[in-house]
Design a protein around this motif. Structure first.
Motif, PDB file in Angstrom:
ATOM      1  N   LYS A 101      -8.821 -12.028   7.800  1.00 41.47           N
ATOM      2  CA  LYS A 101     -10.169 -11.960   8.373  1.00 41.47           C
ATOM      3  C   LYS A 101     -11.222 -12.281   7.317  1.00 41.47           C
ATOM      4  CE  LYS A 101      -9.313  -8.823  12.201  1.00 41.47           C
ATOM      5  NZ  LYS A 101      -9.584  -7.523  12.816  1.00 41.47           N
ATOM      6  N   GLU A 102     -11.001 -11.781   6.117  1.00 41.77           N
ATOM      7  CA  GLU A 102     -11.937 -12.074   5.027  1.00 41.77           C
ATOM      8  C   GLU A 102     -11.915 -13.567   4.694  1.00 41.77           C
ATOM      9  OE1 GLU A 102     -12.394 -10.818   0.386  1.00 41.77           O
ATOM     10  OE2 GLU A 102     -11.718  -9.274   1.794  1.00 41.77           O
ATOM     11  N   ILE A 103     -10.724 -14.158   4.663  1.00 45.80           N
ATOM     12  CA  ILE A 103     -10.604 -15.599   4.395  1.00 45.80           C
ATOM     13  C   ILE A 103     -11.284 -16.397   5.506  1.00 45.80           C
ATOM     14  CG2 ILE A 103      -8.951 -17.507   4.300  1.00 45.80           C
ATOM     15  CD1 ILE A 103      -7.067 -15.619   2.769  1.00 45.80           C
ATOM     16  N   THR A 104     -11.114 -15.957   6.766  1.00 46.79           N
ATOM     17  CA  THR A 104     -11.756 -16.656   7.883  1.00 46.79           C
ATOM     18  C   THR A 104     -13.273 -16.603   7.755  1.00 46.79           C
ATOM     19  OG1 THR A 104      -9.885 -16.103   9.322  1.00 46.79           O
ATOM     20  CG2 THR A 104     -11.918 -16.755  10.403  1.00 46.79           C
ATOM     21  N   ARG A 105     -13.810 -15.437   7.370  1.00 42.36           N
ATOM     22  CA  ARG A 105     -15.267 -15.324   7.175  1.00 42.36           C
ATOM     23  C   ARG A 105     -15.732 -16.263   6.061  1.00 42.36           C
ATOM     24  NH1 ARG A 105     -14.231  -9.825   8.105  1.00 42.36           N
ATOM     25  NH2 ARG A 105     -14.034  -9.429   5.879  1.00 42.36           N
ATOM     26  N   GLU A 106     -14.972 -16.306   4.963  1.00 43.56           N
ATOM     27  CA  GLU A 106     -15.351 -17.183   3.848  1.00 43.56           C
ATOM     28  C   GLU A 106     -15.262 -18.651   4.250  1.00 43.56           C
ATOM     29  OE1 GLU A 106     -16.697 -16.348   0.946  1.00 43.56           O
ATOM     30  OE2 GLU A 106     -16.662 -14.278   1.691  1.00 43.56           O
ATOM     31  N   ARG A 107     -14.230 -18.999   5.004  1.00 46.60           N
ATOM     32  CA  ARG A 107     -14.095 -20.398   5.436  1.00 46.60           C
ATOM     33  C   ARG A 107     -15.204 -20.786   6.414  1.00 46.60           C
ATOM     34  NH1 ARG A 107      -8.119 -21.847   4.959  1.00 46.60           N
ATOM     35  NH2 ARG A 107      -7.877 -21.457   2.726  1.00 46.60           N
ATOM     36  N   LEU A 108     -15.656 -19.823   7.215  1.00 49.85           N
ATOM     37  CA  LEU A 108     -16.778 -20.081   8.111  1.00 49.85           C
ATOM     38  C   LEU A 108     -18.045 -20.346   7.298  1.00 49.85           C
ATOM     39  CD1 LEU A 108     -17.976 -20.181  10.982  1.00 49.85           C
ATOM     40  CD2 LEU A 108     -18.344 -17.709  10.782  1.00 49.85           C
ATOM     41  N   ASN A 109     -18.248 -19.556   6.243  1.00 45.33           N
ATOM     42  CA  ASN A 109     -19.406 -19.781   5.363  1.00 45.33           C
ATOM     43  C   ASN A 109     -19.316 -21.150   4.702  1.00 45.33           C
ATOM     44  OD1 ASN A 109     -20.444 -17.287   5.971  1.00 45.33           O
ATOM     45  ND2 ASN A 109     -19.549 -16.286   4.174  1.00 45.33           N
ATOM     46  N   VAL A 110     -18.141 -21.511   4.216  1.00 49.85           N
ATOM     47  CA  VAL A 110     -17.958 -22.818   3.572  1.00 49.85           C
ATOM     48  C   VAL A 110     -18.206 -23.936   4.577  1.00 49.85           C
ATOM     49  CG1 VAL A 110     -16.223 -24.332   2.518  1.00 49.85           C
ATOM     50  CG2 VAL A 110     -16.410 -21.962   1.779  1.00 49.85           C
ATOM     51  N   LYS A 111     -17.699 -23.757   5.810  1.00 45.89           N
ATOM     52  CA  LYS A 111     -17.907 -24.770   6.849  1.00 45.89           C
ATOM     53  C   LYS A 111     -19.398 -24.932   7.145  1.00 45.89           C
ATOM     54  CE  LYS A 111     -18.110 -24.272  11.169  1.00 45.89           C
ATOM     55  NZ  LYS A 111     -18.174 -24.093  12.558  1.00 45.89           N
ATOM     56  N   ASN A 112     -20.123 -23.805   7.244  1.00 41.92           N
ATOM     57  CA  ASN A 112     -21.565 -23.877   7.512  1.00 41.92           C
ATOM     58  C   ASN A 112     -22.311 -24.575   6.380  1.00 41.92           C
ATOM     59  OD1 ASN A 112     -21.255 -22.598   9.958  1.00 41.92           O
ATOM     60  ND2 ASN A 112     -21.715 -20.563   9.148  1.00 41.92           N
ATOM     61  N   VAL A 113     -21.918 -24.255   5.145  1.00 43.65           N
ATOM     62  CA  VAL A 113     -22.551 -24.908   3.990  1.00 43.65           C
ATOM     63  C   VAL A 113     -22.264 -26.401   4.009  1.00 43.65           C
ATOM     64  CG1 VAL A 113     -22.470 -25.104   1.463  1.00 43.65           C
ATOM     65  CG2 VAL A 113     -22.633 -22.853   2.548  1.00 43.65           C
ATOM     66  N   ASN A 114     -21.003 -26.780   4.250  1.00 37.26           N
ATOM     67  CA  ASN A 114     -20.650 -28.206   4.274  1.00 37.26           C
ATOM     68  C   ASN A 114     -21.328 -28.919   5.440  1.00 37.26           C
ATOM     69  OD1 ASN A 114     -19.120 -28.343   1.971  1.00 37.26           O
ATOM     70  ND2 ASN A 114     -17.199 -27.883   3.007  1.00 37.26           N
ATOM     71  N   ALA A 131     -13.679 -28.707   5.876  1.00 35.93           N
ATOM     72  CA  ALA A 131     -14.049 -27.297   5.979  1.00 35.93           C
ATOM     73  C   ALA A 131     -13.776 -26.774   7.387  1.00 35.93           C
ATOM     74  CB  ALA A 131     -15.514 -27.111   5.618  1.00 35.93           C
ATOM     75  N   ARG A 132     -14.048 -27.610   8.412  1.00 28.61           N
ATOM     76  CA  ARG A 132     -13.769 -27.215   9.798  1.00 28.61           C
ATOM     77  C   ARG A 132     -12.261 -27.046  10.011  1.00 28.61           C
ATOM     78  NH1 ARG A 132     -15.504 -31.488  12.383  1.00 28.61           N
ATOM     79  NH2 ARG A 132     -17.630 -31.111  11.713  1.00 28.61           N
ATOM     80  N   ALA A 133     -11.476 -27.951   9.465  1.00 25.67           N
ATOM     81  CA  ALA A 133     -10.011 -27.858   9.594  1.00 25.67           C
ATOM     82  C   ALA A 133      -9.479 -26.606   8.892  1.00 25.67           C
ATOM     83  CB  ALA A 133      -9.357 -29.106   9.034  1.00 25.67           C
ATOM     84  N   ASN A 134     -10.033 -26.315   7.715  1.00 23.63           N
ATOM     85  CA  ASN A 134      -9.608 -25.107   6.989  1.00 23.63           C
ATOM     86  C   ASN A 134      -9.977 -23.836   7.749  1.00 23.63           C
ATOM     87  OD1 ASN A 134      -8.417 -26.472   4.883  1.00 23.63           O
ATOM     88  ND2 ASN A 134     -10.254 -26.442   3.610  1.00 23.63           N
ATOM     89  N   GLN A 135     -11.142 -23.846   8.394  1.00 25.60           N
ATOM     90  CA  GLN A 135     -11.530 -22.669   9.173  1.00 25.60           C
ATOM     91  C   GLN A 135     -10.600 -22.504  10.385  1.00 25.60           C
ATOM     92  OE1 GLN A 135     -14.931 -22.847  11.595  1.00 25.60           O
ATOM     93  NE2 GLN A 135     -14.917 -20.638  11.979  1.00 25.60           N
ATOM     94  N   ASN A 136     -10.267 -23.587  11.067  1.00 25.87           N
ATOM     95  CA  ASN A 136      -9.336 -23.511  12.205  1.00 25.87           C
ATOM     96  C   ASN A 136      -7.969 -22.994  11.761  1.00 25.87           C
ATOM     97  OD1 ASN A 136     -11.239 -24.421  14.007  1.00 25.87           O
ATOM     98  ND2 ASN A 136     -10.612 -26.561  13.870  1.00 25.87           N
ATOM     99  N   LEU A 137      -7.535 -23.463  10.608  1.00 23.73           N
ATOM    100  CA  LEU A 137      -6.257 -23.006  10.078  1.00 23.73           C
ATOM    101  C   LEU A 137      -6.295 -21.505   9.780  1.00 23.73           C
ATOM    102  CD1 LEU A 137      -3.451 -24.000   9.128  1.00 23.73           C
ATOM    103  CD2 LEU A 137      -4.451 -24.263   6.859  1.00 23.73           C
ATOM    104  N   ALA A 138      -7.380 -21.039   9.219  1.00 22.21           N
ATOM    105  CA  ALA A 138      -7.524 -19.607   8.913  1.00 22.21           C
ATOM    106  C   ALA A 138      -7.547 -18.778  10.195  1.00 22.21           C
ATOM    107  CB  ALA A 138      -8.782 -19.367   8.093  1.00 22.21           C
TER     108      ALA A 138
END
Length: 185
Positions: A101-114, A131-138
Motif C-alpha cells: 500500500k505504501e509503494i502504491t501511494r508512492e507510485r501514485l505520487n510519482v505518476k502524478n509528478v510525471n 509511471a502509470r504502468a508502475n502504479q498499475n503493477l503496484a
C-alpha cells in the motif's frame, strides 16, 4: 486367554397342527401349544493356547488400538501445524500488504509528478506512461496480496470448524488475532 464361565437359557414354543400325524393318532393334542424350557446353569469353556495364537491376536488388538491413537495424535498435530503455518503466512502477507500500500501511494505520487511534468512540457510521454504502468503493477500486487490474506483466513476458518465470517478481522493490526483463535477452540 483365560477360561470363560457362563450359562444358557432357551425357551421354545410350538403348536401342534389341527391336521397331521400327531393329530391323527392323538386328537387331544391337536391345535395345542407346546412350550419347552431348557436351562444350562453352568458352562465352562477353555481353549488351551498351545501355540499362543490367542495371545498373538490379543497383542495385535492392543497394537491396533495404539496405532489408532498414534494416527489420531498425528492428525491433530497436522491440524495444529497447518493452523500455525496459515497464521504465520497471514501475518507475513499482512505486513507485505502494508508495504504494498505504501509503494502504491508512492507510485501514485510519482505518476502524478510525471503526468504534471509531461503536461508542462518538461518531460516526454514515456516517463508518464512508465509511471502509470508502475502504479498499475503496484495496485495488482496489492490485490494479489489481499487475495492471499483472504485465502489464509478461509483456511484457518475451515480448520477451526467455523464459517468464513469468523476470521474476517483476523489479520488487522489492532486485533489480538492469536487470542481469537484460542477462544474459537
Amino acid at each position: 486367554l483365560m477360561p470363560t464361565i457362563g450359562g444358557a437359557f432357551l425357551a421354545t414354543q410350538s403348536r401342534v397342527p389341527f391336521r397331521g400325524a400327531v393329530a391323527t393318532y392323538n386328537r387331544t393334542q391337536a391345535n395345542l401349544f407346546k412350550t419347552g424350557v431348557f436351562l444350562t446353569p453352568f458352562i465352562m469353556n477353555w481353549e488351551i493356547d498351545f501355540w499362543e495364537k490367542n495371545r498373538a491376536a490379543f497383542e495385535a488388538a492392543i497394537g491396533d488400538v495404539a496405532t489408532q491413537k498414534a494416527e489420531l495424535e498425528q492428525a491433530r498435530m497436522m491440524i495444529v501445524c497447518g493452523l500455525v503455518r496459515a497464521y504465520i503466512r497471514g501475518n507475513i502477507f499482512s505486513k507485505q500488504l502494508e508495504i504494498a500500500k505504501e509503494i502504491t501511494r508512492e507510485r501514485l505520487n510519482v505518476k502524478n509528478v510525471n503526468q504534471f511534468r509531461h503536461e508542462t512540457g518538461i518531460d516526454t510521454l514515456d516517463g508518464a506512461a512508465m509511471a502509470r504502468a508502475n502504479q498499475n503493477l503496484a495496485e495488482r500486487r496489492e490485490l494479489t496480496i489481499d487475495a492471499s490474506i483472504s485465502l489464509q483466513r478461509d483456511l484457518i476458518a475451515r480448520m477451526i470448524g467455523e464459517g468464513p465470517d469468523s476470521t474476517l478481522k483476523l489479520f488487522n493490526q489492532n486485533n489480538k488475532s492469536l487470542n481469537k483463535i484460542g477462544r474459537a477452540h
